[in-house]
Design an enzyme around this catalytic site. Structure first.
Site, PDB file in Angstrom:
ATOM      1  N   GLY A 126       0.833  -1.203   0.000  1.00  0.00           N
ATOM      2  CA  GLY A 126       0.000   0.000   0.000  1.00  0.00           C
ATOM      3  C   GLY A 126       0.859   1.240   0.000  1.00  0.00           C
ATOM      4  O   GLY A 126       1.907   1.295   0.658  1.00  0.00           O
TER       5      GLY A 126
ATOM      6  N   GLY B 194      -0.677   4.534   0.262  1.00  0.00           N
ATOM      7  CA  GLY B 194      -1.441   5.696   0.708  1.00  0.00           C
ATOM      8  C   GLY B 194      -0.611   6.415   1.757  1.00  0.00           C
ATOM      9  O   GLY B 194       0.619   6.270   1.812  1.00  0.00           O
TER      10      GLY B 194
ATOM     11  N   ASP C 175      -8.529  -5.673   0.812  1.00  0.00           N
ATOM     12  CA  ASP C 175      -7.713  -6.823   0.396  1.00  0.00           C
ATOM     13  C   ASP C 175      -6.757  -7.281   1.505  1.00  0.00           C
ATOM     14  O   ASP C 175      -6.517  -8.478   1.675  1.00  0.00           O
ATOM     15  CB  ASP C 175      -6.869  -6.476  -0.853  1.00  0.00           C
ATOM     16  CG  ASP C 175      -7.714  -5.950  -2.003  1.00  0.00           C
ATOM     17  OD1 ASP C 175      -8.953  -6.013  -1.918  1.00  0.00           O
ATOM     18  OD2 ASP C 175      -7.122  -5.468  -2.990  1.00  0.00           O
TER      19      ASP C 175
ATOM     20  N   THR D 184     -16.763  17.698   3.602  1.00  0.00           N
ATOM     21  CA  THR D 184     -16.039  17.642   4.877  1.00  0.00           C
ATOM     22  C   THR D 184     -16.786  18.271   6.052  1.00  0.00           C
ATOM     23  O   THR D 184     -17.512  19.246   5.907  1.00  0.00           O
ATOM     24  CB  THR D 184     -14.659  18.326   4.759  1.00  0.00           C
ATOM     25  OG1 THR D 184     -14.042  18.355   6.044  1.00  0.00           O
ATOM     26  CG2 THR D 184     -14.784  19.764   4.278  1.00  0.00           C
ATOM     27  N   GLU D 185     -16.524  17.693   7.223  1.00  0.00           N
ATOM     28  CA  GLU D 185     -16.997  18.271   8.467  1.00  0.00           C
ATOM     29  C   GLU D 185     -16.430  19.680   8.657  1.00  0.00           C
ATOM     30  O   GLU D 185     -16.994  20.486   9.388  1.00  0.00           O
ATOM     31  CB  GLU D 185     -16.470  17.357   9.576  1.00  0.00           C
ATOM     32  CG  GLU D 185     -17.062  17.530  10.900  1.00  0.00           C
ATOM     33  CD  GLU D 185     -16.647  16.334  11.761  1.00  0.00           C
ATOM     34  OE1 GLU D 185     -17.170  15.237  11.555  1.00  0.00           O
ATOM     35  OE2 GLU D 185     -15.768  16.523  12.605  1.00  0.00           O
TER      36      GLU D 185
ATOM     37  N   ARG E  74     -19.537  12.196  14.993  1.00  0.00           N
ATOM     38  CA  ARG E  74     -20.212  11.813  13.753  1.00  0.00           C
ATOM     39  C   ARG E  74     -21.373  10.860  13.948  1.00  0.00           C
ATOM     40  O   ARG E  74     -22.396  10.968  13.274  1.00  0.00           O
ATOM     41  CB  ARG E  74     -19.197  11.189  12.806  1.00  0.00           C
ATOM     42  CG  ARG E  74     -18.252  12.231  12.301  1.00  0.00           C
ATOM     43  CD  ARG E  74     -17.213  11.681  11.395  1.00  0.00           C
ATOM     44  NE  ARG E  74     -16.401  12.802  10.926  1.00  0.00           N
ATOM     45  CZ  ARG E  74     -15.289  12.677  10.223  1.00  0.00           C
ATOM     46  NH1 ARG E  74     -14.845  11.478   9.899  1.00  0.00           N
ATOM     47  NH2 ARG E  74     -14.634  13.733   9.825  1.00  0.00           N
TER      48      ARG E  74
ATOM     49  N   HIS F  28     -18.158   5.580   5.625  1.00  0.00           N
ATOM     50  CA  HIS F  28     -16.962   6.398   5.517  1.00  0.00           C
ATOM     51  C   HIS F  28     -15.684   5.722   5.993  1.00  0.00           C
ATOM     52  O   HIS F  28     -14.661   5.770   5.325  1.00  0.00           O
ATOM     53  CB  HIS F  28     -17.204   7.672   6.328  1.00  0.00           C
ATOM     54  CG  HIS F  28     -16.135   8.697   6.205  1.00  0.00           C
ATOM     55  ND1 HIS F  28     -15.732   9.188   4.996  1.00  0.00           N
ATOM     56  CD2 HIS F  28     -15.383   9.331   7.143  1.00  0.00           C
ATOM     57  CE1 HIS F  28     -14.763  10.096   5.184  1.00  0.00           C
ATOM     58  NE2 HIS F  28     -14.534  10.180   6.474  1.00  0.00           N
TER      59      HIS F  28
ATOM     60  N   GLU G 118      -5.796   2.650   7.883  1.00  0.00           N
ATOM     61  CA  GLU G 118      -7.183   2.211   8.032  1.00  0.00           C
ATOM     62  C   GLU G 118      -7.308   0.688   8.066  1.00  0.00           C
ATOM     63  O   GLU G 118      -8.257   0.154   8.632  1.00  0.00           O
ATOM     64  CB  GLU G 118      -8.036   2.808   6.899  1.00  0.00           C
ATOM     65  CG  GLU G 118      -9.515   2.706   7.219  1.00  0.00           C
ATOM     66  CD  GLU G 118     -10.408   3.553   6.316  1.00  0.00           C
ATOM     67  OE1 GLU G 118      -9.945   4.580   5.797  1.00  0.00           O
ATOM     68  OE2 GLU G 118     -11.571   3.164   6.156  1.00  0.00           O
TER      69      GLU G 118
ATOM     70  N   SER H 266      -7.685  10.366  11.606  1.00  0.00           N
ATOM     71  CA  SER H 266      -7.158   9.288  10.773  1.00  0.00           C
ATOM     72  C   SER H 266      -5.923   9.732   9.995  1.00  0.00           C
ATOM     73  O   SER H 266      -4.937   9.000   9.902  1.00  0.00           O
ATOM     74  CB  SER H 266      -8.214   8.773   9.805  1.00  0.00           C
ATOM     75  OG  SER H 266      -7.617   7.863   8.917  1.00  0.00           O
ATOM     76  N   LEU H 267      -5.979  10.948   9.454  1.00  0.00           N
ATOM     77  CA  LEU H 267      -4.766  11.463   8.809  1.00  0.00           C
ATOM     78  C   LEU H 267      -3.638  11.482   9.833  1.00  0.00           C
ATOM     79  O   LEU H 267      -2.464  11.269   9.508  1.00  0.00           O
ATOM     80  CB  LEU H 267      -5.015  12.856   8.229  1.00  0.00           C
ATOM     81  CG  LEU H 267      -5.954  12.899   7.008  1.00  0.00           C
ATOM     82  CD1 LEU H 267      -6.172  14.323   6.531  1.00  0.00           C
ATOM     83  CD2 LEU H 267      -5.418  12.040   5.870  1.00  0.00           C
TER      84      LEU H 267
END
Ligand SMILES: Cc1cc2nc3c(=O)[nH]c(=O)nc-3n(C[C@H](O)[C@H](O)[C@H](O)COP(=O)(O)OP(=O)(O)OC[C@H]3O[C@@H](n4cnc5c(N)ncnc54)[C@H](O)[C@@H]3O)c2cc1C
Ligand code: FES
Lengths: 254, 584
Positions: free
Chosen positions: B12, B14, B221, B254-255, B286, B353, B383, B399-400
């Protein structure tokens, strides 16, 4: 603070019993495992005109012909996977609604030009990314790192804001006639990404990047045709950025 | 079949994968395998920001951030991990700035910060400005900055390589990491990567829902590969539904839009969040906001002819503010809905989300084989992983942060492990599983189509495993998914070729989604309480006596080959915060 009238938005919202229309997508197919020749194939599908071209490509792949091949991921114009030529113009399939590409006539869809075709709408992206890597697309600083953040005024930050938006989709580079004729040319996307650092007040390698772009295959090859600016799905003023780099090369001020 | 040998393999590219790669490449011979070109990863879609108590614009500290994270996660958060997350947040943001990330700035030139849901000053007193951001393109800037630094560090990528299997081998009675098996999109070749350490950073699995903010490629995956190899999945019943997805499309708004002052309204124009969260209002966490929206809709106060959505109202904000702070999401409204957000409210509904659950790890990103045993050489971050810093509900901007803090930790730990350990011998016939999987799909004459099964899966998940759940809906989901898994055995693909066979890969991805959907529904059925993102109408309260514990789901295969899911539980790590009722 006024409370807006809440049903005003309905006019713009997707209608509930959306009037499906029948359209033809004319796709340029190519599969070297089967034949060396590319050919056009028509697909007739029922769609809601507010759907994206990407939705229609999916409909064809999922319901009519599983061999149709294209790249995609985010489906909302952020990842840069699905640049293609739609009615002769470079666009992202996921940001192009059917109603906006004259659905009365067959809509043509083909791979972007100037990069080797591999299958249907898929091209070899490697030369494109190589040009990007060649312009030193990273911040270079000298001296000791500060303990906190480097300071940058909002004005200095704004100076290169436009070119930070690039998603490396290649819509610009593959719309450039110079790039079609000369695959060695860096192309607009690489110059945009050089611009992003040359005009960043924190960066200290502007001279080096300018020298790279001063090359025979660098900025001077740009003929200012504005194709790139028109093609950019992020609305970056690419031609302007290239002009700024040219000017910086002459004045050595940036 | 080709065999490669690397010290460290990262799956990955990301945010988590590239943050790990930057560290690992400096310390060991590293390969990054990614099914997408790195800059196509879905981290680039993140908009709002990354949390860190920099205190650049108002008083703040990491201890308040820790508390908000734990409370936001409805006390299912492992508190030691949350503390690390909040503490290391500050360096994580500063590191990105030094790597070149163009954050928005204050007039003094510092990194600017804004409000976000669930982030508060002094343990819930009032919203605090903690989110560091770059307009509404924070994820894009993080992804680009990390890729730029990978180029700088000379990270070696294998682009469009799909990892389809994890190789473990038992040595001295312990299951150890031996490598992974990947399928190359361009050629259809199968590659075995032998590695001393492997980091899974392959992202989420939101695509088992229909209305989702997730990319087509987020098909879990990594989770599925680990699960099939006998490793557990933790807390899969906790999935976050973001309150503001574009109606019917699921594209995220976005929030940060509410952080900038946006307001949610029902068909009467009422600011309904005042009823549900008197203090934090539109910026409550959320799960609270998503339930409030559906309650409005169910009670007949939804908008539109079918009353099936509500509005995000930005019309009272100055156009200059929207242009400067929310340029992308306002453009989404114009492009996809034909709406002008300066003057018209935007129709929205909750959208699937974020997966709070995933492959269980400890705070060093080491993967767990059970509640305590580490799998030597195996790491996970982002994630795909469950540390668990998000517990039952992740706070926006965390999360970022997670991908940077734990991506970095995973990269360092994996490279250090590789430096001090030898290769584990590859198991016999290492590529066998993938070869058989690919071959049987290619040659199948089955009558089932991928698209129909995927559609049915997404429909049952949206209907039965969304914001409101009951025993009955979950049972229905388990049954339907079971039936779909049977049908899947009879699936065939049309493209039988080797080059760029995305038809084949979509079929494999669907298999992963089916497996993970089943784990999600089974775990949710067993959790007879409501907590964070998991809301059971038949058990509307949190039950700390019976359910203050993580779910651990294992795949069991009987002698006759029948598969089943076994559930076990793992205690929550509590340090200083006693569970309290969650109010906003
Ligand atoms: C629209 C949206 C907005 C968001 N906004 C925010 C926000 O403002 N703040 C915040 O904190 N969080 C936000 N989030 C959440 C956050 O962005 C994600 O959780 C996070 O970016 C995930 O990062 P990742 O590195 O784990 O995975 P990803 O970025 O999804 O990357 C996954 C990588 O794994 C690779 N991969 C997957 N499968 C395979 C395979 N089989 N073989 C090889 N490679 C594989 C992919 O190619 C990709 O490179 C948002 C999420 C979404 C969807
Ligand atoms: S699919 Fe991501 S930009 Fe179109």
């Amino acid at each position: 603070m006024a409370t807006p009238v809440m049903d005003k938005a309905e006019a713009g919202a997707p209608a509930n019993n959306s009037p499906y229309i029948t359209i033809t997508l004319r796709i340029r197919r190519f599969n070297p495992e089967v034949s060396d020749e590319a050919y056009w194939e028509d697909f007739t599908v029922e769609v809601d005109p507010k759907e994206r071209v990407l939705d229609v490509l999916h409909k064809i792949k999922w319901e009519l012909d599983g061999t149709l091949t294209f790249r995609r991921s985010c489906a909302h114009g952020i990842c840069g996977s699905d640049a293609m030529r739609i009615n002769g113009r470079n666009r992202l399939a996921c940001k192009t609604l059917i109603k906006d590409v004259n659905p009365e006539k067959p809509i043509t869809v083909e791979a972007i030009k100037g990069l080797t075709l591999q299958k249907d709408l898929v091209v070899d992206m490697e030369p494109f990314f190589q040009a990007y890597r060649d312009v030193m697309p990273f911040l270079v600083t000298k001296g000791n790192e500060p303990t906190r953040e480097r300071l940058q005024s909002p004005e200095d930050r704004e100076r290169f804001d436009d070119t930070t938006k690039c998603i490396l989709c290649a819509a610009c580079t593959s719309s450039c006639p110079v790039f079609w004729n000369d695959g060695q040319y860096f192309g607009p996307a690489a110059i945009v990404n050089a611009h992003r650092f040359i005009f960043d007040s924190r960066d200290e390698a502007g001279e080096q990047r300018l020298e790279i772009l001063n090359d025979r295959e660098g900025v001077w090859r740009c003929r200012t045709t504005f194709n790139c600016t028109e093609a950019c799905p992020r609305g970056i003023e690419i031609t302007k950025a290239i002009q700024e780099v040219k000017r910086a090369l002459i004045t050595r001020r940036y | 079949m080709k065999i490669h040998k690397y010290d460290t393999v990262i799956v990955g590219a990301g945010g988590a994968g590239m943050r790990a790669a930057i560290e690992a490449t400096k310390r060991s011979r590293t390969a990054v395998l990614t099914k997408l070109y790195p800059t196509r990863s879905h981290t680039g879609a993140a908009q709002g920001g990354m949390a860190a108590a920099l205190a650049n614009v108002e008083e703040d500290n990491w201890e308040w951030h820790t508390f908000d994270t734990i409370k936001g996660g409805d006390y299912l958060v492992d508190q030691d991990a949350a503390e690390i997350l909040a503490k290391e947040a500050i360096d994580a943001v500063l590191d990105l700035e030094k790597m070149g990330l163009p954050f928005n700035r204050t007039p003094d030139g510092l990194i600017d910060q804004r409000r976000f849901g669930g982030h508060s000053r002094n343990h819930g007193e009032a919203p605090v400005r903690r989110s560091c951001y770059a307009a509404d393109r924070t994820g894009h800037m993080i992804l680009q900055t990390l890729y730029q630094n990978c180029v700088k560090e000379g990270v070696e990528f294998f682009n469009e390589f799909y990892v389809l299997d994890l190789l473990l081998n038992e040595v001295d009675g312990v299951k150890r990491t031996a490598g992974v098996v990947a399928y190359e999109l361009a050629t259809g070749d199968i590659h075995v990567f032998q590695a001393k350490s492997v980091v899974f950073a392959s992202g989420g699995n939101g695509k088992f829902f229909k209305v989702t903010s997730n990319a087509h490629t987020l098909t879990g995956d990594g989770q599925a590969a680990a699960f099939r190899r006998g490793l557990p999945l933790e807390d899969m019943e906790f999935f976050q539904f973001h309150p503001t997805g574009i109606w019917r499309m699921g594209i995220l708004l976005t929030e940060g839009a509410r952080g900038e002052g946006g307001i949610l309204r029902n068909k009467d124009g009422e600011r309904f969040m005042e009823k549900y969260a008197p203090v934090m209002k539109d910026l409550a966490s959320r799960d609270v906001v998503s339930r409030a929206i559906y309650t409005e809709i169910r009670e007949g106060r939804g908008c539109g002819p079918e009353g099936d959505h509500v509005y995000l109202d930005l019309t009272h904000l100055p156009p200059e503010q929207l242009d400067a702070k929310l340029p992308d999401i306002t453009e989404f409204a114009r492009t996809y809905l034909g709406i002008e957000p300066y003057t018209d409210p935007i129709p929205i509904q909750p959208t699937a989300h974020y997966a709070m659950g995933g492959i269980p790890t400890n705070v060093n990103a080491e993967v767990l084989a059970d509640n305590t045993t580490v799998v030597p050489g195996l790491y996970a971050a982002g994630e795909v992983a469950c540390v668990s810093v998000h517990g039952a509900n992740r706070l926006g901007t965390n999360s970022l942060l997670d991908i940077n803090v734990f991506g970095r930790r995973a990269g360092i730990a994996a490279a250090e492990y590789a430096a001090t350990n030898d290769y584990v011998e590859l198991p016999e016939d290492p590529a066998g599983f993938v070869e058989r999987q690919v071959e049987s799909l290619r040659s199948s004459e089955g009558t089932e189509r991928v698209t129909e099964i995927r559609k049915a899966l997404q429909e049952t998940m949206d209907k039965n495993v969304m914001v409101f759940r009951t025993e009955q809906t979950l049972k229905e989901a388990v049954e339907e998914i079971g039936a779909l898994r049977k049908r899947y055995k009879n699936v065939s693909v049309q493209d039988k070729g080797k080059r760029f066979n995305t038809d084949l890969l979509e079929a494999i991805e669907l298999g992963n989604l089916l497996e993970l959907a089943e784990v999600t529904a089974v775990s949710a059925l067993a959790r007879k309480e409501s907590r964070g993102g998991h809301y059971r109408e038949d058990y509307p309260n949190r039950d700390d006596v019976n359910f203050m514990r993580h779910t651990m789901a294992y795949r069991e295969v009987a002698d006759d080959g029948t598969e089943s899911i076994r559930l076990d539980y793992k205690p929550v790590v509590q340090t200083r915060y006693q569970p309290m009722e969650r109010k906003y």
